[in-house]
Structure formats: structure tokens, C-alpha cells
Scaffold this motif. Structure first.
Motif, PDB file in Angstrom:
ATOM      1  N   ASP A 173     -17.277  50.105 -18.039  1.00 12.94           N
ATOM      2  CA  ASP A 173     -16.056  51.115 -18.527  1.00 12.94           C
ATOM      3  C   ASP A 173     -16.024  51.251 -20.078  1.00 12.94           C
ATOM      4  N   ASP A 174     -17.205  50.856 -20.594  1.00 18.97           N
ATOM      5  CA  ASP A 174     -17.709  51.004 -22.105  1.00 18.97           C
ATOM      6  C   ASP A 174     -18.245  52.430 -22.520  1.00 18.97           C
TER       7      ASP A 174
ATOM      8  N   GLU B 276     -15.550  55.064 -24.211  1.00 23.43           N
ATOM      9  CA  GLU B 276     -14.861  53.916 -23.872  1.00 23.43           C
ATOM     10  C   GLU B 276     -13.564  53.826 -23.098  1.00 23.43           C
TER      11      GLU B 276
ATOM     12  N   SER C 231     -12.440  50.869 -21.536  1.00 28.21           N
ATOM     13  CA  SER C 231     -11.882  49.557 -21.402  1.00 28.21           C
ATOM     14  C   SER C 231     -10.497  49.224 -21.198  1.00 28.21           C
TER      15      SER C 231
ATOM     16  N   ASN D 290     -20.345  44.168 -19.440  1.00 26.23           N
ATOM     17  CA  ASN D 290     -19.000  44.170 -20.517  1.00 26.23           C
ATOM     18  C   ASN D 290     -19.396  43.389 -21.718  1.00 26.23           C
TER      19      ASN D 290
ATOM     20  N   THR E 287     -13.984  47.390 -15.864  1.00 28.85           N
ATOM     21  CA  THR E 287     -15.291  46.903 -15.378  1.00 28.85           C
ATOM     22  C   THR E 287     -15.237  46.276 -13.820  1.00 28.85           C
TER      23      THR E 287
HETATM   24 MN    MN Z   1     -15.392  46.951 -21.384  1.00 29.33          MN
END
Ligand code: MN
Length: 248
Positions: A12-13, A41, A43, A95, A109
Motif C-alpha cells: 500500500d506504499d 502511497e 497507506s 510495510n 497492506t
Molecule cells: Mn503502508
């Protein structure tokens, strides 16, 4: 000759994150690696889907693709469009920061690994449970061990693994349960250059509330935490109480 297992990696980054690169390097030789990750990104995106805007795929080479959407979008596009054969496993991470306790609800994530699980592909979320430290080496080694084991033995249907690795060398591994939310939301108000308020949210963690068998406790004690998470969120013990409401 059997085909090597297809290993889907996401996060998720964003596709350029150091944690994703460390994960990819750690898994070399275990199968055919395909990286499909958000282009930026995401997150905190949780399990969101992009339903009211087009999705774009940027292909870097045969095994690296960026998707202009959420982690769950990336997994869906990977499994239904990019991959030519079913994935054997999906690993999300690594992560930079833990995904612990009820905060897994917010985690992109974890959501990416769960999205794979919903498609029958064993999912693993990998997180380095520390802020600031960017040494992914122990988390990468843990990822390789976990992936080898899951490729060999699989996971129960509808179950994914949420793996959190402490900072530095772990002293062992604990099977844990998801902690309650031990963090408190903080909302900071600031003023922009035109004098209008804006808000920035953060959290503070209350370490005196750590339950001994939880994911938090394991990581604080320098253990790798493995929590099996289930897609079925039904709370079966509540049936007894709530069924009483339905009696005539
Ligand atoms: Mn993240």
C-alpha cells in the motif's frame, strides 16, 4: 517440468517503496515473481475499491506493473487481467510500520492480502513494526520463511496471515490474536497561510493496555507476530443473544 509457482507481490506504499523491493529480493528463487502495486502511497486505504474512475496500468517490464488505484484494485487487476495463470500466493508489504490490533481495519497492506484470500489465493501481509527504521533485513528473512511454508502447506480457505516483525533481530515467533485498539486518535488543528483551519490526524499508543497474548505484546517482546485473520467476520457467539430478539 512443473511450472514455478506464481508469486504476486503488492503493497500500500506504492511500487517504488523500499519495503516492496526488499520483499522482492528476499523471495528470489521461490517462484515466478510478479509485482503489481499502487502507483503512489495508499497507506490507510483499507479495502477501498475504485468504482467511479478509470484504472490505468503502467507496465515497467514483464514482471512490474503500477496501478492507479488502491491495493485491493491492484490485486484484482493482477488476478483478473495481468496474470496469465493463477497465483499460488500473494504477499503484501513489507510495510514500514506495524499493522497491529484493530488498526488492521485501516490497513491497505492487510486489505491487499485479504483481497487475494477472497479469490482463493493464500495471502500474507508483512509489516516491519517500527516507525523510522528502514532496515527490512529481518522482515525480509521472515517473509521468505513464511512464503516457503505457505507454498508447501497452504492456508485454510478464507484465512490470511498478518505478520509483524519487530525492529532488529527477532528472538522467536508467536502465534497471536488481534489486539484491541490500544491507540487513541489525535486530531491536530493548524492554520493555513490564509488563516483557515486545517486538520492533521495522528495517534498515540497506550502501552499499558497491551494484552499478553496479542500481536502488540509479541512485537514489544521482540518476537515475530503471526495472526491468522479471517474473511468471515460473523460473530457466532452473538447468535444466542440476538436470536432472542427474533422470537415472537
Ligand atoms: Mn503502508
Amino acid at each position: 517440468m512443473p511450472q514455478p509457482p506464481k508469486i504476486l507481490l503488492t503493497n500500500d506504499d506504492g511500487i517504488h517503496s523500499a519495503g516492496l523491493r526488499a520483499l522482492e529480493e528476499a523471495l528470489v528463487g521461490l517462484g515466478e515473481i510478479l509485482v503489481v502495486a499502487p502507483d503512489s502511497e495508499r497507506s490507510g486505504a483499507s479495502h477501498g475499491l475504485t468504482l467511479h474512475a478509470p484504472l490505468r496500468i503502467h507496465r515497467f517490464d514483464d514482471s512490474h506493473f503500477a496501478v492507479s488505484g488502491t491495493p485491493a484494485d491492484a490485486v484484482i487487476l493482477a488476478l483478473h487481467h495481468i496474470l496469465s495463470a493463477p497465483a499460488a500466493i500473494c504477499v503484501s508489504g513489507i510495510n514500514p510500520g506495524g499493522n497491529l490490533g484493530e488498526n488492521v481495519m485501516y490497513s491497505g497492506t492487510v486489505a491487499a492480502a485479504m483481497e487475494a484470500t477472497l479469490h482463493g489465493v493464500p495471502g500474507i501481509a508483512m509489516s516491519l513494526a517500527t516507525r523510522g527504521n528502514q532496515d527490512f533485513s529481518w522482515a525480509a528473512a521472515t517473509a521468505r520463511q513464511t512464503v516457503e511454508r505457505v507454498l508447501r502447506d497452504g492456508l485454510p480457505p478464507g484465512v490470511m496471515l498478518n505478520v509483524n516483525v519487530p525492529r532488529g533481530q527477532p528472538i522467536g515467533t508467536r502465534l497471536t490474536r488481534q489486539s484491541q485498539k490500544i491507540s487513541q486518535n489525535i486530531v491536530l488543528e493548524k492554520k493555513d497561510p490564509r488563516g483557515r483551519p486545517y486538520y492533521w490526524q495522528d495517534e498515540s499508543v497506550a502501552l499499558d493496555q497491551v494484552e499478553p497474548d496479542s500481536d502488540y505484546a509479541a512485537v514489544l517482546a521482540q518476537y515475530v507476530s503471526i495472526t491468522p485473520l479471517q474473511a468471515d467476520r460473523t460473530d457466532y457467539p452473538s447468535f444466542k443473544q440476538i436470536s432472542a430478539w427474533l422470537q415472537p
